[in-house]
Design a protein around this motif. Structure first.
Motif, PDB file in Angstrom:
ATOM      1  N   ILE A 108       0.974  -1.369   0.038  1.00 44.94           N
ATOM      2  CA  ILE A 108      -0.059  -0.023   0.076  1.00 44.94           C
ATOM      3  C   ILE A 108       0.770   1.178   0.008  1.00 44.94           C
ATOM      4  CG2 ILE A 108      -2.104  -1.061   1.184  1.00 44.94           C
ATOM      5  CD1 ILE A 108      -1.024   0.300   3.717  1.00 44.94           C
ATOM      6  N   VAL A 109       0.357   2.372  -0.397  1.00 45.85           N
ATOM      7  CA  VAL A 109       0.807   3.564  -0.527  1.00 45.85           C
ATOM      8  C   VAL A 109      -0.089   4.405   0.686  1.00 45.85           C
ATOM      9  CG1 VAL A 109       1.299   5.978  -1.387  1.00 45.85           C
ATOM     10  CG2 VAL A 109       1.792   3.511  -2.597  1.00 45.85           C
ATOM     11  N   GLY A 110       0.744   5.089   1.567  1.00 50.57           N
ATOM     12  CA  GLY A 110      -0.046   5.934   2.545  1.00 50.57           C
ATOM     13  C   GLY A 110      -0.525   5.250   3.727  1.00 50.57           C
ATOM     14  N   ARG A 111      -1.803   5.670   4.330  1.00 51.26           N
ATOM     15  CA  ARG A 111      -2.579   5.208   5.559  1.00 51.26           C
ATOM     16  C   ARG A 111      -3.564   4.666   5.140  1.00 51.26           C
ATOM     17  NH1 ARG A 111      -0.679   6.063  10.705  1.00 51.26           N
ATOM     18  NH2 ARG A 111       0.395   7.925  10.267  1.00 51.26           N
ATOM     19  N   LEU A 112      -4.022   3.540   5.737  1.00 55.30           N
ATOM     20  CA  LEU A 112      -5.509   2.768   5.767  1.00 55.30           C
ATOM     21  C   LEU A 112      -6.197   3.512   6.957  1.00 55.30           C
ATOM     22  CD1 LEU A 112      -4.212  -0.959   5.370  1.00 55.30           C
ATOM     23  CD2 LEU A 112      -5.147   0.554   3.668  1.00 55.30           C
ATOM     24  N   GLN A 113      -7.508   3.561   6.617  1.00 55.77           N
ATOM     25  CA  GLN A 113      -8.329   3.983   7.917  1.00 55.77           C
ATOM     26  C   GLN A 113      -8.502   2.998   8.978  1.00 55.77           C
ATOM     27  OE1 GLN A 113     -12.066   5.898   7.314  1.00 55.77           O
ATOM     28  NE2 GLN A 113     -11.441   6.927   5.470  1.00 55.77           N
ATOM     29  N   ASP A 114      -7.852   3.601  10.135  1.00 54.26           N
ATOM     30  CA  ASP A 114      -7.755   2.482  11.518  1.00 54.26           C
ATOM     31  C   ASP A 114      -6.765   1.458  11.258  1.00 54.26           C
ATOM     32  OD1 ASP A 114      -9.858   3.993  12.516  1.00 54.26           O
ATOM     33  OD2 ASP A 114     -11.241   2.651  11.607  1.00 54.26           O
TER      34      ASP A 114
ATOM     35  N   GLN B 117      -6.455  -0.615   8.889  1.00 52.09           N
ATOM     36  CA  GLN B 117      -6.688  -1.877   8.606  1.00 52.09           C
ATOM     37  C   GLN B 117      -7.818  -1.770   7.581  1.00 52.09           C
ATOM     38  OE1 GLN B 117      -9.305  -3.023  11.985  1.00 52.09           O
ATOM     39  NE2 GLN B 117     -11.007  -2.039  11.103  1.00 52.09           N
ATOM     40  N   TYR B 118      -7.734  -3.102   6.859  1.00 48.71           N
ATOM     41  CA  TYR B 118      -8.373  -3.370   5.633  1.00 48.71           C
ATOM     42  C   TYR B 118      -9.278  -4.603   5.659  1.00 48.71           C
ATOM     43  CZ  TYR B 118      -4.893  -6.535   3.839  1.00 48.71           C
ATOM     44  OH  TYR B 118      -4.147  -7.283   3.523  1.00 48.71           O
ATOM     45  N   GLN B 119     -10.063  -4.935   4.763  1.00 41.65           N
ATOM     46  CA  GLN B 119     -11.006  -6.071   4.523  1.00 41.65           C
ATOM     47  C   GLN B 119     -10.573  -6.701   3.360  1.00 41.65           C
ATOM     48  OE1 GLN B 119     -13.086  -3.330   5.820  1.00 41.65           O
ATOM     49  NE2 GLN B 119     -12.079  -3.946   7.654  1.00 41.65           N
ATOM     50  N   VAL B 120     -10.577  -7.845   2.889  1.00 40.73           N
ATOM     51  CA  VAL B 120     -10.365  -8.428   1.733  1.00 40.73           C
ATOM     52  C   VAL B 120     -10.997  -9.943   2.011  1.00 40.73           C
ATOM     53  CG1 VAL B 120      -8.272  -9.590   1.811  1.00 40.73           C
ATOM     54  CG2 VAL B 120      -9.025  -9.314  -0.294  1.00 40.73           C
ATOM     55  N   ASP B 121     -11.934 -10.275   1.129  1.00 40.51           N
ATOM     56  CA  ASP B 121     -12.712 -11.493   1.133  1.00 40.51           C
ATOM     57  C   ASP B 121     -13.056 -11.961   2.169  1.00 40.51           C
ATOM     58  OD1 ASP B 121     -12.010 -11.537  -1.534  1.00 40.51           O
ATOM     59  OD2 ASP B 121     -10.065 -12.761  -1.111  1.00 40.51           O
ATOM     60  N   GLY B 122     -13.851 -10.823   3.146  1.00 39.07           N
ATOM     61  CA  GLY B 122     -14.658 -11.311   4.491  1.00 39.07           C
ATOM     62  C   GLY B 122     -13.569 -11.276   5.617  1.00 39.07           C
ATOM     63  N   GLN B 123     -12.240 -10.938   5.421  1.00 34.46           N
ATOM     64  CA  GLN B 123     -11.543 -11.110   6.496  1.00 34.46           C
ATOM     65  C   GLN B 123     -10.645  -9.742   6.692  1.00 34.46           C
ATOM     66  OE1 GLN B 123     -10.208 -13.719   8.399  1.00 34.46           O
ATOM     67  NE2 GLN B 123     -11.924 -15.066   7.521  1.00 34.46           N
TER      68      GLN B 123
ATOM     69  N   ALA C 288      -3.064   7.146  -0.313  1.00 30.20           N
ATOM     70  CA  ALA C 288      -3.901   6.660   0.929  1.00 30.20           C
ATOM     71  C   ALA C 288      -5.130   6.613   0.822  1.00 30.20           C
ATOM     72  CB  ALA C 288      -3.443   7.828   1.798  1.00 30.20           C
ATOM     73  N   ASP C 289      -5.585   5.692   1.571  1.00 29.30           N
ATOM     74  CA  ASP C 289      -7.299   5.482   1.832  1.00 29.30           C
ATOM     75  C   ASP C 289      -7.980   6.947   1.525  1.00 29.30           C
ATOM     76  OD1 ASP C 289      -7.588   2.897   1.867  1.00 29.30           O
ATOM     77  OD2 ASP C 289      -8.314   2.876   4.037  1.00 29.30           O
ATOM     78  N   ASP C 290      -8.878   6.808   0.715  1.00 28.05           N
ATOM     79  CA  ASP C 290      -9.813   8.031   0.631  1.00 28.05           C
ATOM     80  C   ASP C 290     -10.510   8.342   1.931  1.00 28.05           C
ATOM     81  OD1 ASP C 290     -10.705   9.956  -1.874  1.00 28.05           O
ATOM     82  OD2 ASP C 290     -12.555   9.521  -0.811  1.00 28.05           O
ATOM     83  N   VAL C 291     -10.901   9.539   1.956  1.00 28.33           N
ATOM     84  CA  VAL C 291     -11.737  10.075   3.174  1.00 28.33           C
ATOM     85  C   VAL C 291     -13.270   9.118   3.026  1.00 28.33           C
ATOM     86  CG1 VAL C 291     -10.858  12.291   3.581  1.00 28.33           C
ATOM     87  CG2 VAL C 291     -12.769  11.964   2.125  1.00 28.33           C
ATOM     88  N   GLN C 292     -13.388   8.788   2.004  1.00 30.77           N
ATOM     89  CA  GLN C 292     -14.895   7.926   1.998  1.00 30.77           C
ATOM     90  C   GLN C 292     -14.492   6.432   1.855  1.00 30.77           C
ATOM     91  OE1 GLN C 292     -17.600   9.629   2.035  1.00 30.77           O
ATOM     92  NE2 GLN C 292     -16.695  11.656   1.993  1.00 30.77           N
ATOM     93  N   ALA C 293     -13.453   6.066   2.387  1.00 30.46           N
ATOM     94  CA  ALA C 293     -12.964   4.689   2.031  1.00 30.46           C
ATOM     95  C   ALA C 293     -14.087   3.856   2.604  1.00 30.46           C
ATOM     96  CB  ALA C 293     -11.539   4.419   2.518  1.00 30.46           C
ATOM     97  N   THR C 294     -14.311   2.542   2.177  1.00 31.51           N
ATOM     98  CA  THR C 294     -15.147   1.671   2.866  1.00 31.51           C
ATOM     99  C   THR C 294     -14.452   0.712   3.509  1.00 31.51           C
ATOM    100  OG1 THR C 294     -15.071  -0.078   1.007  1.00 31.51           O
ATOM    101  CG2 THR C 294     -16.698   1.963   0.964  1.00 31.51           C
ATOM    102  N   GLY C 295     -12.945   0.496   3.278  1.00 30.53           N
ATOM    103  CA  GLY C 295     -11.997  -0.435   3.925  1.00 30.53           C
ATOM    104  C   GLY C 295     -11.962  -1.811   3.156  1.00 30.53           C
ATOM    105  N   ASP C 296     -12.507  -1.778   2.033  1.00 25.72           N
ATOM    106  CA  ASP C 296     -12.310  -3.082   1.104  1.00 25.72           C
ATOM    107  C   ASP C 296     -11.021  -2.920   0.370  1.00 25.72           C
ATOM    108  OD1 ASP C 296     -12.451  -5.044  -0.737  1.00 25.72           O
ATOM    109  OD2 ASP C 296     -14.562  -4.797  -1.340  1.00 25.72           O
ATOM    110  N   LEU C 297     -10.125  -3.439   0.439  1.00 23.78           N
ATOM    111  CA  LEU C 297      -8.868  -3.426  -0.194  1.00 23.78           C
ATOM    112  C   LEU C 297      -9.250  -3.531  -2.048  1.00 23.78           C
ATOM    113  CD1 LEU C 297      -5.743  -2.950   0.001  1.00 23.78           C
ATOM    114  CD2 LEU C 297      -5.575  -5.453  -0.170  1.00 23.78           C
ATOM    115  N   ARG C 298     -10.050  -4.452  -2.250  1.00 27.76           N
ATOM    116  CA  ARG C 298     -10.273  -4.480  -3.644  1.00 27.76           C
ATOM    117  C   ARG C 298     -10.928  -3.428  -4.382  1.00 27.76           C
ATOM    118  NH1 ARG C 298      -8.756  -9.551  -5.212  1.00 27.76           N
ATOM    119  NH2 ARG C 298      -9.105 -11.212  -3.618  1.00 27.76           N
ATOM    120  N   THR C 299     -11.338  -2.522  -3.591  1.00 29.32           N
ATOM    121  CA  THR C 299     -12.005  -1.189  -4.122  1.00 29.32           C
ATOM    122  C   THR C 299     -11.504   0.065  -3.534  1.00 29.32           C
ATOM    123  OG1 THR C 299     -13.788  -1.027  -2.454  1.00 29.32           O
ATOM    124  CG2 THR C 299     -14.390  -2.531  -4.386  1.00 29.32           C
TER     125      THR C 299
END
Length: 291
Positions: A51-57, A59-65, A258-269
């Motif tokens: 990844i580049v930059g920071r993830l919200q919290d 953390q991220y989710q992928v395939d339910g994990q 970095a994650d967008d301010v509107q990020a859902t947390g899903d790495l694939r999107t």
């Protein structure tokens, strides 16, 4: 530590993170690279993956994990193995293992290749998906350059960033550590951008390049020394710490944000994420010229 050398430059690369740590001129012994003073920033030129930059919290989710990952990913803190080396070239590699899968559950292979050519260093990275599912990825470089270079009479504020092609670029603002891609603002780079520390009071200046070949030159009218980075990437960050008044600046080609301010947390999107099909590979790269 590995050393590359030709008649003009001597380059040092650390297997930890495959990080470029030193580029010196053989005649003047001028050091171009930031020397990782912990008082300001304890790195030289880390690679950012997956990844580049920071993830919200963080953390991220992928395939339910759900997975935990800190800013810029983990590759910069892992030791790469040597694939081959010559006097002017070095290839290093990092491959998925049990440790990486705890943070990123994909069967990747990241290969970094340095080639010293005359007054320049060519850097290429190959990202391979050795797994059976589509792999989301980002990549970035983060080289820091000493300011001043050469004559001590020059100061940070004597330097400027010149971008070619000269045009008005769209700048991605940051809200805290997160990208606000919906509110890009114009940045007029038809003239050189004068450096000042307050330029970074909201973190990096992030230019949208749209994968067009772009050269970003760091120089001063006070002497003849500088660097020029050429890349075709989606984005380029320009950064120096603030409010610390650090004597360096980074020119950072990014294949991600970095994650967008509107990020859902899903790495694939995730904003600016790339997808690599099973069994496929892709290559990114850039060149730095030292003068």
């Amino acid at each position: 530590m590995f050393t590359l050398k030709n008649q003009y430059l001597t380059v040092k690369i650390n297997p930890l993170g495959a990080e470029l740590t030193s580029v010196t001129d053989n005649d003047s012994h001028l050091e171009y690279m930031w020397q990782a003073d912990q008082a300001f920033w304890g790195r030289h030129a880390p690679f950012l993956f997956p990844i580049v930059g920071r993830l919200q919290d963080n953390q991220y989710q992928v395939d339910g994990q759900t997975y935990q990952m800190t800013q810029h990913g983990f590759a910069r803190d892992r030791t790469f193995t040597v694939v081959n080396q010559s006097a002017t070239a070095l290839t290093l590699q990092l491959q998925a293992d049990a440790q990486s899968r705890e943070k990123y559950p994909f069967a990747f292979k990241l290969t970094v290749h340095y080639t010293l050519v005359d007054h320049g260093l060519q850097v290429a990275a190959t990202i391979q998906n050795q797994g059976t599912q589509t792999m989301p990825w980002s990549f970035g470089a983060h080289p820091g350059f000493n300011l001043p270079l050469g004559q001590a009479s020059a100061d940070f504020t004597d330097y400027q960033v010149t971008v070619a092609p000269k045009q008005v670029y769209q700048r991605v603002p940051l809200v805290g550590p997160y990208s606000d891609t919906q509110h890009a603002v114009p940045l007029d780079l038809t003239q050189p951008l004068a450096l000042k520390h307050t330029l970074f009071d909201h973190d990096a200046q992030i230019l949208t390049l749209n994968n067009r070949e772009t050269t970003v030159m760091l120089s001063t009218p006070k002497d003849d020394h500088g660097v020029a980075l050429t890349v075709a990437a989606p984005y380029l960050g320009i950064w120096s710490p603030y409010p610390k008044q650090a004597p360096f600046v980074c020119l950072e080609p990014w294949w991600g944000l970095a994650d967008d301010v509107q990020a859902t947390g899903d790495l694939r999107t995730k904003v600016a994420i790339h997808q690599l099909a099973p069994g496929a590979d892709t290559q990114v790269g850039y060149q730095i010229t030292y003068f």
